[in-house]
Design a protein around this motif. Structure first.
Motif, PDB file in Angstrom:
ATOM      1  N   ARG A 171       5.601  28.731  18.027  1.00  0.00           N
ATOM      2  CA  ARG A 171       6.196  28.753  19.189  1.00  0.00           C
ATOM      3  C   ARG A 171       6.837  29.991  19.677  1.00  0.00           C
ATOM      4  NH1 ARG A 171      11.062  24.704  21.453  1.00  0.00           N
ATOM      5  NH2 ARG A 171      11.013  25.511  23.679  1.00  0.00           N
ATOM      6  N   ASN A 174       4.081  32.455  20.250  1.00  0.00           N
ATOM      7  CA  ASN A 174       3.198  32.151  21.271  1.00  0.00           C
ATOM      8  C   ASN A 174       3.844  32.628  22.705  1.00  0.00           C
ATOM      9  OD1 ASN A 174       0.784  30.646  22.280  1.00  0.00           O
ATOM     10  ND2 ASN A 174       2.383  29.369  23.411  1.00  0.00           N
ATOM     11  N   ASP A 175       5.313  32.358  22.800  1.00  0.00           N
ATOM     12  CA  ASP A 175       6.224  32.546  23.774  1.00  0.00           C
ATOM     13  C   ASP A 175       6.116  34.103  24.096  1.00  0.00           C
ATOM     14  OD1 ASP A 175       6.731  30.107  24.313  1.00  0.00           O
ATOM     15  OD2 ASP A 175       8.655  29.963  23.377  1.00  0.00           O
ATOM     16  N   LYS A 178       2.847  34.867  25.659  1.00  0.00           N
ATOM     17  CA  LYS A 178       2.927  34.407  27.081  1.00  0.00           C
ATOM     18  C   LYS A 178       3.746  35.517  27.927  1.00  0.00           C
ATOM     19  CE  LYS A 178       4.357  30.412  26.681  1.00  0.00           C
ATOM     20  NZ  LYS A 178       4.740  29.185  27.008  1.00  0.00           N
ATOM     21  N   GLN A 179       4.857  36.189  27.608  1.00  0.00           N
ATOM     22  CA  GLN A 179       5.676  36.833  28.221  1.00  0.00           C
ATOM     23  C   GLN A 179       5.271  38.207  28.352  1.00  0.00           C
ATOM     24  OE1 GLN A 179       9.452  36.667  26.059  1.00  0.00           O
ATOM     25  NE2 GLN A 179       9.745  34.492  26.459  1.00  0.00           N
ATOM     26  N   ARG A 212      -4.863  28.866  27.432  1.00  0.00           N
ATOM     27  CA  ARG A 212      -4.597  28.555  28.812  1.00  0.00           C
ATOM     28  C   ARG A 212      -4.055  29.867  29.647  1.00  0.00           C
ATOM     29  NH1 ARG A 212      -1.154  23.410  28.172  1.00  0.00           N
ATOM     30  NH2 ARG A 212       0.312  24.584  27.145  1.00  0.00           N
ATOM     31  N   ASP A 216      -1.768  31.651  26.869  1.00  0.00           N
ATOM     32  CA  ASP A 216      -1.043  30.483  25.978  1.00  0.00           C
ATOM     33  C   ASP A 216      -1.896  29.689  25.164  1.00  0.00           C
ATOM     34  OD1 ASP A 216       0.829  28.689  25.228  1.00  0.00           O
ATOM     35  OD2 ASP A 216       0.482  27.526  27.119  1.00  0.00           O
ATOM     36  N   ALA A 218      -2.497  26.036  23.223  1.00  0.00           N
ATOM     37  CA  ALA A 218      -2.352  24.787  22.915  1.00  0.00           C
ATOM     38  C   ALA A 218      -3.239  24.271  21.642  1.00  0.00           C
ATOM     39  CB  ALA A 218      -2.812  23.706  24.397  1.00  0.00           C
ATOM     40  N   GLU A 229       1.939  21.854  22.510  1.00  0.00           N
ATOM     41  CA  GLU A 229       1.629  22.064  23.844  1.00  0.00           C
ATOM     42  C   GLU A 229       2.655  22.569  24.574  1.00  0.00           C
ATOM     43  OE1 GLU A 229      -1.727  19.813  26.483  1.00  0.00           O
ATOM     44  OE2 GLU A 229       0.179  18.774  26.539  1.00  0.00           O
ATOM     45  N   THR A 230       2.932  23.933  24.756  1.00  0.00           N
ATOM     46  CA  THR A 230       4.149  24.566  25.270  1.00  0.00           C
ATOM     47  C   THR A 230       5.325  24.523  24.307  1.00  0.00           C
ATOM     48  OG1 THR A 230       3.563  23.731  27.471  1.00  0.00           O
ATOM     49  CG2 THR A 230       5.840  24.523  27.096  1.00  0.00           C
ATOM     50  N   VAL A 231       5.624  23.297  23.682  1.00  0.00           N
ATOM     51  CA  VAL A 231       6.306  23.250  22.366  1.00  0.00           C
ATOM     52  C   VAL A 231       5.758  22.426  21.457  1.00  0.00           C
ATOM     53  CG1 VAL A 231       8.537  23.020  24.026  1.00  0.00           C
ATOM     54  CG2 VAL A 231       7.431  21.041  23.453  1.00  0.00           C
ATOM     55  N   GLU A 232       6.368  22.501  20.154  1.00  0.00           N
ATOM     56  CA  GLU A 232       5.689  21.824  19.163  1.00  0.00           C
ATOM     57  C   GLU A 232       6.018  20.431  19.116  1.00  0.00           C
ATOM     58  OE1 GLU A 232       9.830  23.114  17.882  1.00  0.00           O
ATOM     59  OE2 GLU A 232       8.060  23.913  19.076  1.00  0.00           O
TER      60      GLU A 232
END
Length: 481
Positions: A171, A174-175, A178-179, A212, A216, A218, A229-232
Motif C-alpha cells: 500500500r 502503491n500510494d 499514484k501520487q 487503474r 494504481d 488492485a 483495492e486502494t487499501v489492503e
C-alpha cells in the motif's frame, strides 16, 4: 552556427552526458539486484540540440503477470511436494521399510510358520514381537502425521502474518506510484519495490492485478477474492497448536472469504497457503484414515468370539471414545494412534505368548494339545479374506488387509510421483518466464559499459567544441584589442 549557439549546444551535451552517465552508473550499481529494472535516459530534440526528457524504466506487463502466475504455481507445488516427501520419510523412505504393510507381511509369514509348528514358544514370541512392530508403526506414523499437520498449521499462520505485512508495505509503495503519476512524474524506485512485493505476495497466494487510474494497482486472488483495492484487505487465521485425528484446523479468511485448498498431486494450489491447507486438511487426514482402517481391520481379524461376543484378541485399542463400533465398515478417527498389542501375550508385561494359540479371553485349546492350531489357522486365513473398508480412505474398499496396506503405500507414492513431475514442469516454466522477463528488464553490464564509452566520446567531442569556441573568442578579443 554562431558562437553562442555552439556554446549552448556544448552545454546541452554536457548536461545530457551527465544525466545519462548517472543513469548508467545506477544501472551498473544495481546489476546484481533482481528487483531492479533497467533505466534508460530518453533524449528529444530541442532548439539547443538533444536534451534528456525522461528516464524510462524497462518493463513488460504481460511477462510480469505470467511470472507472477508461474511463481504462485511453483510455490504451491513445491510446498505440497515437501509435505508428501515428509510423509514418505515417515514410512522409511525409498524402500518403505517402516511402513505398516512391511511389518504386516512379516507378521503374516511368521504367523503361518507358527501355525505349522504350534508347540514352538520361540515362534509365538516372534509373532508377538511382529505384532508389536505393526502397532508401533501405526502409532508412530499416526503421531508423525498429526505433528506434520501442526507444523503446516504453524506455517499457515506464519504465511498469514507475512502476507498482511507485505500488503501494508504494498500500500505504501502503491500510494507513492499514484501520487507521482498524478503529478506527471514517474517514481521508478517505487515501481521496483511494488513489483518486488508482488512477487513475494504471489509465492504465498495466487494474485492477479488490475491497473487503474494513475497507475494504481488492485489485487485479487486467483479465485477472485479482493486482496488489495486502494487499501489492503484483512487476512485472518486462528492457529491450532495441537492436532489429533479428530481435530480440524481453522480456515484462512481473506476479506472474510475462505482460501480454497489445493487438490491433486498436480495441485491446483496457487501459492503456499493453499498447498499447506491441502496437506493439513486433505492429504494427511486421508492417509490417517487409511492407517485407522488398517487398525480396525487388525483388531477385528484377531478378535475372539466368546459365547457370541467379539472380544479383543492379539490387538486392542486404548482411549478411543466409547460408542465407536469396530464392526461397522467406517473409519474410527485416531484408532491407529491407540492400537496396541494385548498385554496378555507380552511376556515382559507378565503375559504368555502361547495364549495366542490357546485363546486369550477363553481357553479354546481345551485339551492343552501341543499341536492345537485352530485359532492360528483362522488368523492366517483372515489375512487372505477380503474385508470392506470405508471409501473415505480413498483406496480400494474391498480387499485383504495386506492388499489395503500395500495400496496405502501405492496411493502415497502415486500422488508424490505426480507432484514431483508437476514440480519439475512448473519450476521449468518459472525459470523460462523469469529468464524472458530478465532479458527485458535486467541490467546488462556489457551494454552499460559500452554506453559509458559512447558517452565518454560524446563528452570529448563537446569538450573540443568548447575549446574551439574558446580559441575563437580569444582570437576575436586579441583582434579587437
Amino acid at each position: 552556427m554562431s558562437l553562442s549557439a555552439a556554446m549552448k549546444t556544448a552545454q546541452s551535451s554536457f548536461s545530457n552526458v551527465g544525466l545519462q552517465s548517472a543513469v548508467a552508473s545506477k544501472n551498473i550499481a544495481n546489476a546484481s539486484n533482481p528487483a531492479y529494472a533497467r533505466r534508460a535516459a530518453i533524449l528529444a530534440t530541442a532548439t539547443s540540440g538533444a536534451t534528456v526528457v525522461e528516464t524510462q524504466r524497462a518493463q513488460n506487463e504481460a511477462l510480469l503477470k505470467q511470472n507472477l502466475l508461474s511463481i504462485s504455481k511453483a510455490s504451491g507445488q513445491d510446498t505440497l511436494l515437501a509435505g508428501l516427501t515428509q510423509m514418505k520419510m515417515m514410512l522409511g523412505g525409498e524402500d518403505y521399510e517402516l511402513a505398516p504393510s512391511t511389518y504386516l507381511a512379516k507378521l503374516r509369514d511368521n504367523l503361518q510358520t507358527f501355525a505349522d509348528k504350534p508347540n514352538e514358544v520361540s515362534l509365538a514370541e516372534t509373532v508377538v514381537s511382529d505384532a508389536i512392530d505393526v502397532a508401533n508403526s501405526l502409532n508412530s506414523t499416526s503421531l508423525s502425521l498429526q505433528k506434520m499437520r501442526a507444523e503446516a498449521d504453524a506455517d499457515i499462520n506464519t504465511g498469514v502474518v507475512e502476507l498482511n505485512r507485505l500488503l501494508k508495505e504494498f500500500r505504501a509503495y502503491n500510494d507513492k506510484v499514484k501520487q507521482s503519476t498524478a503529478a506527471g512524474a514517474v517514481d521508478n524506485d517505487a515501481l521496483d519495490q511494488r513489483d518486488k512485493l508482488l512477487t513475494e505476495i504471489s509465492s504465498i497466494v495466487g494474485v492477479t492485478t488490475v491497473t487503474r487510474t494513475n497507475n494504481d494497482l488492485a489485487l485479487y486472488t486467483s479465485d477472485g477474492t479482493v486482496l488489495f483495492e486502494t487499501v489492503e484487505r484483512s487476512v485472518t487465521f486462528a492457529p491450532t497448536t495441537t492436532y489429533t485425528a479428530t481435530v480440524d484446523g481453522n480456515q484462512v479468511l481473506i476479506d472474510g472469504v475462505p482460501v480454497q485448498a489445493g487438490a491433486g498431486g498436480n495441485t491446483s494450489a496457487r501459492g503456499s497457503l493453499a498447498a499447506l491447507l491441502q496437506l493439513r486438511d486433505h492429504t494427511a487426514p486421508t492417509f490417517q484414515a487409511q492407517l485407522d482402517e488398517i487398525s480396525r481391520g487388525l483388531i477385528n481379524m484377531f478378535s475372539e468370539d466368546v459365547a457370541g461376543t467379539s472380544l479383543d484378541g492379539l490387538f486392542m485399542r486404548n482411549g478411543v471414545a466409547v460408542g465407536d463400533d469396530l464392526g461397522v465398515d467406517a473409519v474410527v478417527p485416531g484408532l491407529a494412534t491407540v492400537i496396541k498389542v494385548n498385554p496378555a501375550v507380552i511376556t515382559s508385561q507378565g503375559g504368555n505368548a502361547m495364549l495366542l494359540r490357546d485363546g486369550i479371553n477363553a481357553t479354546f485349546n481345551i485339551d492343552d494339545n501341543a499341536s492345537f492350531s485352530e485359532l492360528l489357522n483362522s488368523y492366517a486365513t483372515a489375512f487372505e479374506t477380503p474385508v470392506t473398508f470405508d471409501p473415505a480412505a480413498a483406496i480400494d474398499t474391498d480387499g485383504t488387509i495386506l492388499a489395503f496396506s500395500t495400496g496405502s503405500v501405492g496411493w502415497l507414492e502415486e500422488i508424490r510421483s505426480a507432484a514431483s513431475t508437476a514440480g519439475d514442469d512448473k519450476n521449468a516454466l518459472l525459470a523460462r518466464t523469469q529468464e524472458a522477463l530478465q532479458n527485458v528488464t535486467a541490467v546488462s553490464l556489457d551494454e552499460e559499459l559500452a554506453l559509458l564509452l559512447d558517452l565518454e566520446q560524446s563528452y570529448k567531442a563537446s569538450a573540443k567544441l568548447v575549446a574551439a569556441v574558446d580559441e575563437m573568442i580569444t582570437a576575436l578579443l586579441q583582434a579587437a584589442g
